[in-house]
Scaffold this motif. Structure first.
Motif, PDB file in Angstrom:
ATOM      1  N   SER A   3      11.291  60.260  55.192  1.00  0.00           N
ATOM      2  CA  SER A   3      11.373  58.906  54.648  1.00  0.00           C
ATOM      3  C   SER A   3      11.377  58.968  53.131  1.00  0.00           C
ATOM      4  O   SER A   3      10.504  59.571  52.538  1.00  0.00           O
ATOM      5  CB  SER A   3      10.182  58.063  55.113  1.00  0.00           C
ATOM      6  OG  SER A   3      10.223  56.811  54.470  1.00  0.00           O
ATOM      7  N   LYS A 238      19.003  69.497  50.599  1.00  0.00           N
ATOM      8  CA  LYS A 238      19.402  68.090  50.465  1.00  0.00           C
ATOM      9  C   LYS A 238      20.565  68.003  49.500  1.00  0.00           C
ATOM     10  O   LYS A 238      20.506  68.580  48.410  1.00  0.00           O
ATOM     11  CB  LYS A 238      18.224  67.258  49.936  1.00  0.00           C
ATOM     12  CG  LYS A 238      18.520  65.780  49.693  1.00  0.00           C
ATOM     13  CD  LYS A 238      17.276  65.078  49.135  1.00  0.00           C
ATOM     14  CE  LYS A 238      17.571  63.638  48.720  1.00  0.00           C
ATOM     15  NZ  LYS A 238      17.843  62.765  49.873  1.00  0.00           N
ATOM     16  N   GLU A 240      22.804  64.807  49.603  1.00  0.00           N
ATOM     17  CA  GLU A 240      23.438  63.503  49.739  1.00  0.00           C
ATOM     18  C   GLU A 240      23.586  62.803  48.398  1.00  0.00           C
ATOM     19  O   GLU A 240      22.707  62.856  47.550  1.00  0.00           O
ATOM     20  CB  GLU A 240      22.622  62.590  50.673  1.00  0.00           C
ATOM     21  CG  GLU A 240      22.419  63.139  52.055  1.00  0.00           C
ATOM     22  CD  GLU A 240      21.060  63.805  52.206  1.00  0.00           C
ATOM     23  OE1 GLU A 240      20.488  63.714  53.301  1.00  0.00           O
ATOM     24  OE2 GLU A 240      20.587  64.418  51.222  1.00  0.00           O
ATOM     25  N   TRP A 242      24.795  58.896  46.790  1.00  0.00           N
ATOM     26  CA  TRP A 242      24.970  57.480  47.111  1.00  0.00           C
ATOM     27  C   TRP A 242      26.361  57.051  46.656  1.00  0.00           C
ATOM     28  O   TRP A 242      26.705  57.181  45.477  1.00  0.00           O
ATOM     29  CB  TRP A 242      23.900  56.690  46.382  1.00  0.00           C
ATOM     30  CG  TRP A 242      23.723  55.270  46.818  1.00  0.00           C
ATOM     31  CD1 TRP A 242      24.392  54.607  47.792  1.00  0.00           C
ATOM     32  CD2 TRP A 242      22.787  54.343  46.273  1.00  0.00           C
ATOM     33  NE1 TRP A 242      23.933  53.321  47.906  1.00  0.00           N
ATOM     34  CE2 TRP A 242      22.949  53.124  46.987  1.00  0.00           C
ATOM     35  CE3 TRP A 242      21.825  54.404  45.273  1.00  0.00           C
ATOM     36  CZ2 TRP A 242      22.181  51.989  46.713  1.00  0.00           C
ATOM     37  CZ3 TRP A 242      21.060  53.279  44.994  1.00  0.00           C
ATOM     38  CH2 TRP A 242      21.236  52.088  45.712  1.00  0.00           C
ATOM     39  N   ASP A 259      17.608  51.710  49.679  1.00  0.00           N
ATOM     40  CA  ASP A 259      18.965  52.209  49.948  1.00  0.00           C
ATOM     41  C   ASP A 259      19.287  53.505  49.219  1.00  0.00           C
ATOM     42  O   ASP A 259      20.310  54.133  49.504  1.00  0.00           O
ATOM     43  CB  ASP A 259      19.995  51.155  49.530  1.00  0.00           C
ATOM     44  CG  ASP A 259      19.899  49.878  50.349  1.00  0.00           C
ATOM     45  OD1 ASP A 259      19.382  49.941  51.481  1.00  0.00           O
ATOM     46  OD2 ASP A 259      20.328  48.821  49.843  1.00  0.00           O
ATOM     47  N   ASN A 260      18.444  53.901  48.288  1.00  0.00           N
ATOM     48  CA  ASN A 260      18.795  55.012  47.396  1.00  0.00           C
ATOM     49  C   ASN A 260      18.480  56.353  48.049  1.00  0.00           C
ATOM     50  O   ASN A 260      17.373  56.886  47.946  1.00  0.00           O
ATOM     51  CB  ASN A 260      18.059  54.887  46.068  1.00  0.00           C
ATOM     52  CG  ASN A 260      18.632  55.810  45.012  1.00  0.00           C
ATOM     53  OD1 ASN A 260      19.339  56.755  45.317  1.00  0.00           O
ATOM     54  ND2 ASN A 260      18.326  55.529  43.760  1.00  0.00           N
ATOM     55  N   ILE A 261      19.494  56.932  48.687  1.00  0.00           N
ATOM     56  CA  ILE A 261      19.325  58.212  49.380  1.00  0.00           C
ATOM     57  C   ILE A 261      19.251  59.382  48.409  1.00  0.00           C
ATOM     58  O   ILE A 261      18.962  60.511  48.819  1.00  0.00           O
ATOM     59  CB  ILE A 261      20.466  58.451  50.381  1.00  0.00           C
ATOM     60  CG1 ILE A 261      21.817  58.504  49.651  1.00  0.00           C
ATOM     61  CG2 ILE A 261      20.480  57.382  51.468  1.00  0.00           C
ATOM     62  CD1 ILE A 261      22.983  58.900  50.549  1.00  0.00           C
ATOM     63  N   GLU A 262      19.490  59.133  47.124  1.00  0.00           N
ATOM     64  CA  GLU A 262      19.474  60.213  46.139  1.00  0.00           C
ATOM     65  C   GLU A 262      18.076  60.527  45.619  1.00  0.00           C
ATOM     66  O   GLU A 262      17.874  61.565  44.991  1.00  0.00           O
ATOM     67  CB  GLU A 262      20.366  59.852  44.948  1.00  0.00           C
ATOM     68  CG  GLU A 262      21.840  59.778  45.294  1.00  0.00           C
ATOM     69  CD  GLU A 262      22.699  59.477  44.075  1.00  0.00           C
ATOM     70  OE1 GLU A 262      23.912  59.299  44.256  1.00  0.00           O
ATOM     71  OE2 GLU A 262      22.173  59.426  42.948  1.00  0.00           O
TER      72      GLU A 262
END
Length: 452
Positions: A3, A238, A240, A242, A259-262
């Motif tokens: 998360s 990792k 990913e 955005w 929303d910020n997957i970075e």
């Protein structure tokens, strides 16, 4: 990560602990400086206000990303005015809050030696988090109160005060630059060994955060081989990015934390809002002019104000402070820069294009074609300016890049005062790139002051 959007609620013990600190060494009072259980230590390190919100506002206010009209300048406190025009007079520019966090880290490390038993994995995690916090705060203090350090230097200049315990009774002087960075890298590398691969909360560091912190620190001291190595290790776990094509841009602030997957590690400078959010503070026109027509950041980051462009693209979705944590976009840019510096243009270009593909309108984006490593380096550094706005990183970049004649930047502040144009100038490698230690701290600790 399991998360990336969970923030830890502030816990009572650590709030009280933090508020009881004194100015010089930020040592909690005697009754709270001796936590007795691992749960107490968890509470100390989970205090977001004391651990994650303490990044020095100086790093944003002193750089060339923002400018302020005289009307706004006149509304600021003396501290902010001094920082903004690089005329500091020994008023605190980040010293106190950083040393408060360092003191909390030392309280935890001392308590772990005293408290026996408990889950070994938790003990390792707590020790790793405390070491990360201490090393990371030392690093930020060095960007304000020390001259720039490079691995190519002797490192004999003045470093910071390396407070390694929570006792304000122990009097120590300033270290050398080499000793300062030896401690920074020592703390962060030891933390890397102890921290878990993942953390339940983005406000707690894990190995990814340590890789990112080490990558930034190694880049700062011009150890590009080590910086790239840290990024490579991070990207295996990792990678990913955005896609800004998916950000609507509707609303006052377009980026939403959830929303910020970075995001890799969460941190912010809570004390920056008075400066950045002031209606008379604007983005530097030279910076804004760098964005091309189909660059999505041009509209997502900025909106028109009365006399210029206002910044709104807070990376962590929080109003009016800079993001002091670690993000994936920064890692891609470090990778591209390091590859360019070792003249591996194809690799550097691939990482740069991957980032830009997620930043430009997909209907118009064409991959860059660059064959020369020097041109790639300059474009990558330009993208650092455009992407990492309001992140506290530009000041660090100015300090390190000013060492190369062709990459020097002279900063000007212009304000119209009583009908006359007043200009303040910060020359490359000026002594004013190093702020004065607060005079109250020098009086109490007898520290050698930075030269002027």
């Amino acid at each position: 990560m399991k998360s990336i959007i969970k923030l830890i609620p502030v816990l009572g013990l650590s709030v009280w602990l933090y508020s009881c600190a004194n100015f010089l060494d930020a040592k909690p009072d005697n009754t709270l400086a001796h936590p007795s259980t691992l749960k107490d230590l968890r509470a100390i390190l989970d205090n977001e206000n004391a651990v994650n919100d303490v990044y020095p506002s100086t790093l944003a206010m002193a750089s060339d990303e923002f400018y302020m009209t005289y009307k706004g300048y006149a509304q600021m406190t003396q501290r902010i005015q001094d920082i903004y025009i690089w005329e500091d007079q020994g008023i605190d520019a980040g010293w106190t809050t950083s040393y408060k966090a360092i003191s909390l880290a030392n309280v935890v490390l001392e308590a772990l030696e005293r408290i026996k038993g408990g889950d070994q994995r938790l003990r390792n995690q707590l020790e790793g988090e405390a070491l990360f916090l201490r090393g990371w705060m030392f690093f930020h203090l060095a960007q304000i109160y020390c001259p720039h350090f490079s691995i190519h230097d002797t490192g004999e200049g003045l470093g910071i005060v390396l407070r390694m315990d929570s006792s304000s009774e122990v009097k120590i002087g300033r270290s050398s630059l080499k000793e300062t960075y030896r401690q920074i890298f020592g703390d962060l590398n030891r933390a890397l060994e102890l921290l878990p691969e993942e953390s339940e909360y983005i406000t707690r560091p894990a190995k990814l955060a340590c890789y990112g912190a080490l990558a930034r620190a190694y880049l700062t001291v011009e150890d590009f081989v080590a910086a790239e190595e840290m990024v490579d290790k991070l990207l295996k776990r990792k990678d990913e990015l955005w896609d800004y094509n998916t950000v609507s841009g509707v609303g006052l602030y377009p980026f939403v934390l959830a929303d910020n997957i970075e995001l890799i590690y969460y941190g912010r400078a809570a004390s920056t809002g008075e400066f950045i959010y002031n209606p008379n503070t604007y983005i530097d026109p030279a910076l804004y002019s760098l964005y091309e027509e189909h660059d999505l950041r041009k509209n997502l980051y900025y909106t028109a104000g009365a006399e210029g462009m206002k910044f709104r693209g807070y990376y962590h979705g929080k109003l009016a402070d800079y993001f002091g944590g670690i993000g994936m976009d920064e890692m891609y840019l470090i990778k591209a820069e390091c590859a360019a510096r070792r003249e591996d243009t194809p690799t550097g270009l691939r990482y740069l294009n991957t980032l830009l593909q997620h930043r430009y309108n997909s209907d118009y984006f064409n991959s860059l074609t660059i064959l020369d490593s020097d041109i790639l380096l300059r474009r990558t550094l330009e993208e650092r300016r455009k992407q990492l706005v309001c992140r506290g990183l530009r000041w660090q970049d100015l300090r390190r890049l000013n060492r190369t004649k062709s990459l020097e930047t002279t900063i000007h502040r212009e304000m119209e005062i009583d009908g006359e144009l007043k200009v303040y100038t910060l020359e490359p490698n000026s002594l004013r790139y190093v702020f004065l230690i607060p005079y109250l701290a020098t009086e109490m600790g007898h520290y050698e002051q930075n030269p002027r």
